[in-house]
Write a protein that holds these residues in place. Structure first.
Motif, PDB file in Angstrom:
ATOM      1  N   THR A 135      23.643  76.687  93.431  1.00  0.00           N
ATOM      2  CA  THR A 135      24.178  77.468  92.597  1.00  0.00           C
ATOM      3  C   THR A 135      23.288  77.788  91.343  1.00  0.00           C
ATOM      4  O   THR A 135      22.225  76.918  91.391  1.00  0.00           O
ATOM      5  CB  THR A 135      25.535  76.694  91.849  1.00  0.00           C
ATOM      6  OG1 THR A 135      25.292  75.719  91.342  1.00  0.00           O
ATOM      7  CG2 THR A 135      26.500  76.466  93.096  1.00  0.00           C
ATOM      8  N   SER A 136      23.518  78.793  90.590  1.00  0.00           N
ATOM      9  CA  SER A 136      22.486  79.100  89.435  1.00  0.00           C
ATOM     10  C   SER A 136      22.665  77.778  88.415  1.00  0.00           C
ATOM     11  O   SER A 136      21.681  77.509  87.876  1.00  0.00           O
ATOM     12  CB  SER A 136      23.082  80.338  88.523  1.00  0.00           C
ATOM     13  OG  SER A 136      24.256  80.048  88.274  1.00  0.00           O
ATOM     14  N   ARG A 137      23.727  76.920  88.329  1.00  0.00           N
ATOM     15  CA  ARG A 137      23.664  75.967  87.565  1.00  0.00           C
ATOM     16  C   ARG A 137      22.735  74.793  88.194  1.00  0.00           C
ATOM     17  O   ARG A 137      22.003  73.665  87.474  1.00  0.00           O
ATOM     18  CB  ARG A 137      25.287  75.458  87.160  1.00  0.00           C
ATOM     19  CG  ARG A 137      25.243  74.376  86.318  1.00  0.00           C
ATOM     20  CD  ARG A 137      26.664  74.070  85.977  1.00  0.00           C
ATOM     21  NE  ARG A 137      26.572  72.815  85.006  1.00  0.00           N
ATOM     22  CZ  ARG A 137      27.868  72.336  84.636  1.00  0.00           C
ATOM     23  NH1 ARG A 137      28.926  72.828  84.937  1.00  0.00           N
ATOM     24  NH2 ARG A 137      27.836  71.458  83.787  1.00  0.00           N
ATOM     25  N   GLY A 143      25.735  69.095  78.424  1.00  0.00           N
ATOM     26  CA  GLY A 143      25.222  69.914  77.380  1.00  0.00           C
ATOM     27  C   GLY A 143      23.792  70.505  77.895  1.00  0.00           C
ATOM     28  O   GLY A 143      23.290  71.035  76.987  1.00  0.00           O
ATOM     29  N   HIS A 144      23.526  70.701  79.224  1.00  0.00           N
ATOM     30  CA  HIS A 144      22.444  71.450  79.720  1.00  0.00           C
ATOM     31  C   HIS A 144      22.341  72.834  79.086  1.00  0.00           C
ATOM     32  O   HIS A 144      21.025  73.214  79.050  1.00  0.00           O
ATOM     33  CB  HIS A 144      22.150  71.268  80.940  1.00  0.00           C
ATOM     34  CG  HIS A 144      22.958  72.485  81.903  1.00  0.00           C
ATOM     35  ND1 HIS A 144      24.524  72.233  81.897  1.00  0.00           N
ATOM     36  CD2 HIS A 144      22.831  73.627  82.348  1.00  0.00           C
ATOM     37  CE1 HIS A 144      25.128  73.423  82.452  1.00  0.00           C
ATOM     38  NE2 HIS A 144      23.900  74.204  82.733  1.00  0.00           N
ATOM     39  N   THR A 145      23.416  73.359  78.765  1.00  0.00           N
ATOM     40  CA  THR A 145      23.352  74.816  78.145  1.00  0.00           C
ATOM     41  C   THR A 145      22.632  74.886  76.636  1.00  0.00           C
ATOM     42  O   THR A 145      22.341  76.036  76.050  1.00  0.00           O
ATOM     43  CB  THR A 145      24.511  75.565  78.004  1.00  0.00           C
ATOM     44  OG1 THR A 145      25.493  74.794  77.435  1.00  0.00           O
ATOM     45  CG2 THR A 145      24.785  75.586  79.535  1.00  0.00           C
ATOM     46  N   GLY A 146      22.379  73.811  75.904  1.00  0.00           N
ATOM     47  CA  GLY A 146      21.868  73.538  74.651  1.00  0.00           C
ATOM     48  C   GLY A 146      22.917  73.900  73.657  1.00  0.00           C
ATOM     49  O   GLY A 146      22.803  73.892  72.274  1.00  0.00           O
ATOM     50  N   LYS A 147      24.507  73.941  73.882  1.00  0.00           N
ATOM     51  CA  LYS A 147      25.422  74.197  72.884  1.00  0.00           C
ATOM     52  C   LYS A 147      26.125  72.768  72.910  1.00  0.00           C
ATOM     53  O   LYS A 147      26.321  71.951  73.671  1.00  0.00           O
ATOM     54  CB  LYS A 147      26.210  75.067  73.430  1.00  0.00           C
ATOM     55  CG  LYS A 147      25.611  76.333  73.503  1.00  0.00           C
ATOM     56  CD  LYS A 147      26.476  77.455  73.743  1.00  0.00           C
ATOM     57  CE  LYS A 147      25.856  78.808  74.070  1.00  0.00           C
ATOM     58  NZ  LYS A 147      26.462  80.009  74.321  1.00  0.00           N
TER      59      LYS A 147
END
Length: 147
Positions: A135-137, A143-147
């Motif tokens: 998958t793209s993730r 918290g890997h998206t930085g938020k």
């Protein structure tokens, strides 16, 4: 509509059965069946009996969840939230109440202390494989998206 059987355990005839407090409510309020007031100190937890037991069809789970008013006003929550009641469990429903507030909280007989929400559980079979699909993730988490 699914039928769930409920019994009121002996000595608890004065405790209300779980009830939805409005027509659109998701959960049934659960009441404390304590024999005497229970004091829960800040940062501590206690097992609170409800005086009821259930029989549910397979494929159904009952989840014990906190009441939002108790959480907001007193910092009370359900420690293992959501608590799971399996379809084959026949014992008394107990609630592990945790006091995250700053003041002791007293649970009295007949207090509404949690809610019970029923969920359908799919019949799942785990299959061992050599590799998972991509998958793209990927493996990003926590918290890997930085938020």
């Amino acid at each position: 509509m699914l039928d769930v059987q409920i019994i009121q355990l002996p000595g608890n005839e004065d405790i209300p059965l779980p009830v939805k407090m409005s027509s659109g409510a998701s959960g049934f309020d659960l009441y404390a069946a304590v024999s005497e007031p229970v004091r829960i100190e800040p940062g501590k937890w206690k097992l609170i009996p409800t005086g009821v037991a259930l029989s549910m069809p397979h494929g159904l789970e009952a989840q014990v969840r906190p009441r939002s008013g108790l959480a907001l006003k007193h910092g009370l929550t359900v420690l293992n939230s959501p608590g799971t009641i399996d379809a084959d469990y026949r014992g008394e429903i107990g609630i592990i109440l945790l006091n995250l507030g700053e003041q002791p909280y007293i649970v009295k007989r007949g207090d509404r202390v949690a809610q019970l929400v029923f969920m359908q559980i799919p019949d799942v079979r785990l299959q061992v494989v050599e590799q998972l699909d991509e998958t793209s993730r990927g493996t990003g988490g926590f918290g890997h998206t930085g938020k």
